[in-house]
Design an enzyme around this catalytic site. Sequence first.
Site, PDB file in Angstrom:
ATOM      1  CG  ASP A  67      -0.261  -0.385   2.517  1.00 38.57           C
ATOM      2  OD1 ASP A  67       0.978  -0.331   2.575  1.00 38.57           O
ATOM      3  OD2 ASP A  67      -0.968  -0.727   3.485  1.00 38.57           O
ATOM      4  CG  ASN A 136      -8.611  -0.955  11.831  1.00 37.20           C
ATOM      5  OD1 ASN A 136      -7.648  -1.622  11.455  1.00 37.20           O
ATOM      6  ND2 ASN A 136      -9.087   0.074  11.158  1.00 37.20           N
ATOM      7  CG  HIS A 138      -5.555  -1.985   8.772  1.00 36.68           C
ATOM      8  ND1 HIS A 138      -5.593  -0.619   8.894  1.00 36.68           N
ATOM      9  CD2 HIS A 138      -4.282  -2.339   9.073  1.00 36.68           C
ATOM     10  CE1 HIS A 138      -4.401  -0.171   9.225  1.00 36.68           C
ATOM     11  NE2 HIS A 138      -3.590  -1.192   9.353  1.00 36.68           N
ATOM     12  CD  GLU A 143      -8.479   1.269   7.617  1.00 35.68           C
ATOM     13  OE1 GLU A 143      -8.199   0.288   8.331  1.00 35.68           O
ATOM     14  OE2 GLU A 143      -8.137   2.419   7.916  1.00 35.68           O
TER      15      GLU A 143
HETATM   16  P1  PGA Z   1       2.266  -1.350  12.898  1.00 33.10           P
HETATM   17  O1  PGA Z   1       1.108  -1.322  11.815  1.00 33.10           O
HETATM   18  O2  PGA Z   1       3.216  -2.421  12.467  1.00 33.10           O
HETATM   19  O3  PGA Z   1       2.876   0.016  12.806  1.00 33.10           O
HETATM   20  O4  PGA Z   1       1.617  -1.632  14.215  1.00 33.10           O
HETATM   21  C1  PGA Z   1       0.578  -2.494  11.352  1.00 33.10           C
HETATM   22  C2  PGA Z   1      -0.449  -2.186  10.317  1.00 33.10           C
HETATM   23  O5  PGA Z   1      -1.139  -1.154  10.435  1.00 33.10           O
HETATM   24  O6  PGA Z   1      -0.588  -2.969   9.376  1.00 33.10           O
END
Ligand code: PGA
Length: 235
Positions: A67, A136, A138, A143
């Site tokens: 992404d 959350n 994702h 999302e």
């Molecule tokens: P993080 O993010 O590794 O910074 O916790 C994970 C994500 O949002 O996929």
Amino acid sequence: MRIIKAQDYDDLSRKAANIIGAQIILNPTSVLGLATGGTPVGTYQNLIKGYQNGDLDFSGISTVNLDEYVGLSPSNDQSYRYFMDTQLFNHVNIAKERTSVPDGVASDMDLECKRYDALMEGLNGIDLQLLGLGMNGHIGFNEPADIFEKTTHVVELSEDTVNANARFFDNIEDVPRRAITIGIQSIMKAKKILLIVSGESKRQILDQVLNGPITPLVPASVLQLHPDLTVIMSV
Ligand code: PGA
């Protein structure tokens, strides 16, 4: 599903790098699906060590990132292209032209989504997909939603995600509100998936992902259906 409990973040990072390293050694022309965020940083540091001590050769490897923020150019130090260059690509012998990150400043985002899907098709899919887990649920920037989005698409980031990612920016107002992400189908088509999850704050969502119902409201729950999923957790 294989679940590996790591002792701590360093242990998780070493174990994840060992799995990716084994993939590179066994198939030196692998296509790796890569992730950004805080969690993979230690994994990439261990991969760089593997290159530096002569164990890992990236010269035949291709990579596809999950992404990118819409509106951030590759030279912006918060863009995921910048992250990948500085955290991994600049430190190993990978050919930059074989590394792909969605273009967050493409003039036509619909076209960019199609281009990225075609690019993944052209590479014959992803051999090993590395994933972090959002607070959350994702994966990539897929999302929580009413449906699983199949292909690359532009997404409105949820408040949870904007808040979680604000720590990387000077001000929360600077966090982009939109992103381009590969879809759930592309992730699920990867031959192998490696999900890395670190920190007590992720314990509850990880439990829902692994043991709860499969629902687009918890996007990562779909991973329960993948035939070759490894989860490394230190939560
Ligand atoms: P993080 O993010 O590794 O910074 O916790 C994970 C994500 O949002 O996929």
